[in-house]
Write a protein that holds these residues in place. Structure first.
Motif, mmCIF file in Angstrom:
data_model
loop_
_atom_site.group_PDB
_atom_site.id
_atom_site.type_symbol
_atom_site.label_atom_id
_atom_site.label_comp_id
_atom_site.label_asym_id
_atom_site.label_seq_id
_atom_site.Cartn_x
_atom_site.Cartn_y
_atom_site.Cartn_z
ATOM 1 N N VAL A 52 0.536 -1.326 -0.130
ATOM 2 C CA VAL A 52 -0.114 0.418 0.078
ATOM 3 C C VAL A 52 0.475 1.189 -0.325
ATOM 4 C CG1 VAL A 52 -1.558 1.615 1.218
ATOM 5 C CG2 VAL A 52 -2.094 -1.265 1.086
ATOM 6 N N ILE A 53 2.048 1.355 0.987
ATOM 7 C CA ILE A 53 2.797 2.582 0.909
ATOM 8 C C ILE A 53 3.624 2.724 -0.112
ATOM 9 C CG2 ILE A 53 4.710 3.691 2.555
ATOM 10 C CD1 ILE A 53 3.781 1.829 4.738
ATOM 11 N N GLU A 54 4.169 1.756 -0.992
ATOM 12 C CA GLU A 54 5.028 1.393 -1.998
ATOM 13 C C GLU A 54 4.640 1.452 -3.126
ATOM 14 O OE1 GLU A 54 8.200 -0.736 -1.033
ATOM 15 O OE2 GLU A 54 9.335 -0.444 0.259
ATOM 16 N N GLY A 55 3.503 1.092 -3.638
ATOM 17 C CA GLY A 55 2.608 0.472 -4.702
ATOM 18 C C GLY A 55 3.241 -0.545 -5.477
ATOM 19 N N GLN A 56 2.718 -1.057 -6.209
ATOM 20 C CA GLN A 56 2.945 -2.300 -6.867
ATOM 21 C C GLN A 56 3.098 -2.438 -8.578
ATOM 22 O OE1 GLN A 56 0.256 -4.867 -6.310
ATOM 23 N NE2 GLN A 56 -1.437 -4.825 -6.302
ATOM 24 N N ALA A 57 3.866 -2.538 -9.598
ATOM 25 C CA ALA A 57 4.350 -2.612 -10.652
ATOM 26 C C ALA A 57 2.496 -2.763 -11.736
ATOM 27 C CB ALA A 57 5.601 -3.556 -11.428
ATOM 28 N N LEU A 58 2.590 -2.581 -12.709
ATOM 29 C CA LEU A 58 1.445 -2.875 -12.894
ATOM 30 C C LEU A 58 1.902 -3.218 -14.723
ATOM 31 C CD1 LEU A 58 -1.935 -2.470 -12.668
ATOM 32 C CD2 LEU A 58 -1.662 -0.389 -14.014
ATOM 33 N N VAL A 59 1.089 -4.208 -15.421
ATOM 34 C CA VAL A 59 0.972 -4.411 -16.809
ATOM 35 C C VAL A 59 0.488 -3.025 -17.700
ATOM 36 C CG1 VAL A 59 1.503 -6.188 -18.369
ATOM 37 C CG2 VAL A 59 1.539 -6.586 -15.897
ATOM 38 N N LEU A 60 1.219 -2.905 -17.874
ATOM 39 C CA LEU A 60 0.417 -2.171 -19.656
ATOM 40 C C LEU A 60 0.365 -2.512 -20.884
ATOM 41 C CD1 LEU A 60 2.314 1.574 -18.609
ATOM 42 C CD2 LEU A 60 -0.365 0.557 -17.402
ATOM 43 N N VAL A 61 0.974 -3.354 -21.256
ATOM 44 C CA VAL A 61 1.307 -4.089 -22.492
ATOM 45 C C VAL A 61 1.776 -5.215 -22.230
ATOM 46 C CG1 VAL A 61 2.217 -3.838 -24.867
ATOM 47 C CG2 VAL A 61 1.668 -1.380 -23.854
ATOM 48 N N THR A 62 1.629 -6.486 -23.599
ATOM 49 C CA THR A 62 1.180 -7.606 -22.977
ATOM 50 C C THR A 62 1.625 -8.024 -24.619
ATOM 51 O OG1 THR A 62 0.150 -8.403 -20.894
ATOM 52 C CG2 THR A 62 1.097 -10.163 -22.242
ATOM 53 N N HIS A 63 2.451 -8.265 -24.476
ATOM 54 C CA HIS A 63 2.398 -9.480 -26.752
ATOM 55 C C HIS A 63 1.736 -7.897 -27.423
ATOM 56 C CE1 HIS A 63 4.506 -12.855 -24.872
ATOM 57 N NE2 HIS A 63 3.406 -12.972 -24.441
ATOM 58 N N GLY A 64 2.336 -7.040 -27.281
ATOM 59 C CA GLY A 64 2.081 -5.707 -28.190
ATOM 60 C C GLY A 64 0.533 -5.272 -27.857
ATOM 61 N N GLU A 65 -0.279 -6.008 -26.823
ATOM 62 C CA GLU A 65 -1.642 -5.452 -26.892
ATOM 63 C C GLU A 65 -1.856 -4.481 -25.899
ATOM 64 O OE1 GLU A 65 -4.665 -6.704 -28.729
ATOM 65 O OE2 GLU A 65 -3.205 -6.878 -29.705
ATOM 66 N N VAL A 66 -2.670 -3.506 -26.517
ATOM 67 C CA VAL A 66 -2.283 -2.045 -24.536
ATOM 68 C C VAL A 66 -3.441 -3.133 -23.806
ATOM 69 C CG1 VAL A 66 -2.765 0.068 -24.458
ATOM 70 C CG2 VAL A 66 -1.041 -1.086 -26.408
ATOM 71 N N HIS A 67 -3.869 -2.653 -22.217
ATOM 72 C CA HIS A 67 -4.335 -2.749 -21.664
ATOM 73 C C HIS A 67 -5.085 -1.609 -21.417
ATOM 74 C CE1 HIS A 67 -3.449 -6.913 -20.910
ATOM 75 N NE2 HIS A 67 -2.028 -5.786 -20.608
ATOM 76 N N ASP A 68 -6.020 -1.180 -22.038
ATOM 77 C CA ASP A 68 -6.536 0.425 -22.556
ATOM 78 C C ASP A 68 -7.108 0.622 -20.615
ATOM 79 O OD1 ASP A 68 -5.891 0.804 -25.078
ATOM 80 O OD2 ASP A 68 -7.665 -0.073 -25.799
ATOM 81 N N GLU A 69 -8.029 -0.245 -20.564
ATOM 82 C CA GLU A 69 -8.640 -0.351 -18.973
ATOM 83 C C GLU A 69 -7.340 0.237 -17.868
ATOM 84 O OE1 GLU A 69 -7.084 -4.419 -19.196
ATOM 85 O OE2 GLU A 69 -8.464 -3.154 -20.239
ATOM 86 N N CYS A 70 -6.222 0.169 -17.694
ATOM 87 C CA CYS A 70 -5.026 0.332 -16.968
ATOM 88 C C CYS A 70 -4.164 2.039 -17.119
ATOM 89 C CB CYS A 70 -3.850 -0.701 -17.244
ATOM 90 S SG CYS A 70 -4.544 -2.564 -16.763
ATOM 91 N N LEU A 71 -4.375 2.644 -18.824
ATOM 92 C CA LEU A 71 -3.919 3.237 -19.090
ATOM 93 C C LEU A 71 -5.243 4.539 -18.875
ATOM 94 C CD1 LEU A 71 -2.401 2.458 -22.716
ATOM 95 C CD2 LEU A 71 -1.701 2.804 -20.213
ATOM 96 N N ALA A 72 -6.273 3.967 -18.059
ATOM 97 C CA ALA A 72 -6.913 4.937 -18.025
ATOM 98 C C ALA A 72 -7.181 5.168 -16.312
ATOM 99 C CB ALA A 72 -9.302 4.588 -18.402
#
Length: 92
Positions: A23-43
């Motif tokens: 919670v304090i430091e946060g965690q990594a978030l995958v934005l693109v997987t194999h060229g496919e963009v995760h639009d919900e994460c971007l938004a």
């Protein structure tokens, strides 16, 4: 003095509780997987495709399809891992 105490308390809390650390430091978030963009994460993170492509250009990539993974790190940086080019195998 109170800032030092707060920093020490946060450090102790991170050390004591892995869930509090996330919670304090946060965690990594995958934005693109194999060229496919995760639009919900971007938004959700208010990141544009242009920002991902900017990070991709820093590692020599020019197209989204060349990205294997793009990850928003907990410090706000975008890390990009390139896809491997297909290997040519001569037919026997």
């Amino acid at each position: 003095m109170s800032l030092v105490a707060a920093d020490l308390a946060m450090g102790w809390l991170r050390w004591r509780s892995p869930s509090a650390s996330q919670v304090i430091e946060g965690q990594a978030l995958v934005l693109v997987t194999h060229g496919e963009v995760h639009d919900e994460c971007l938004a959700r993170e208010h990141i544009t495709r242009d920002e991902i492509l900017e990070a991709a250009r820093a590692v020599g990539l020019t197209r989204m399809t060349q990205i294997r993974f793009a990850v928003l790190e907990s410090d706000g940086q975008i890390s990009v891992i390139a896809r491997r080019a297909p290997r040519f195998r001569p037919r026997a």
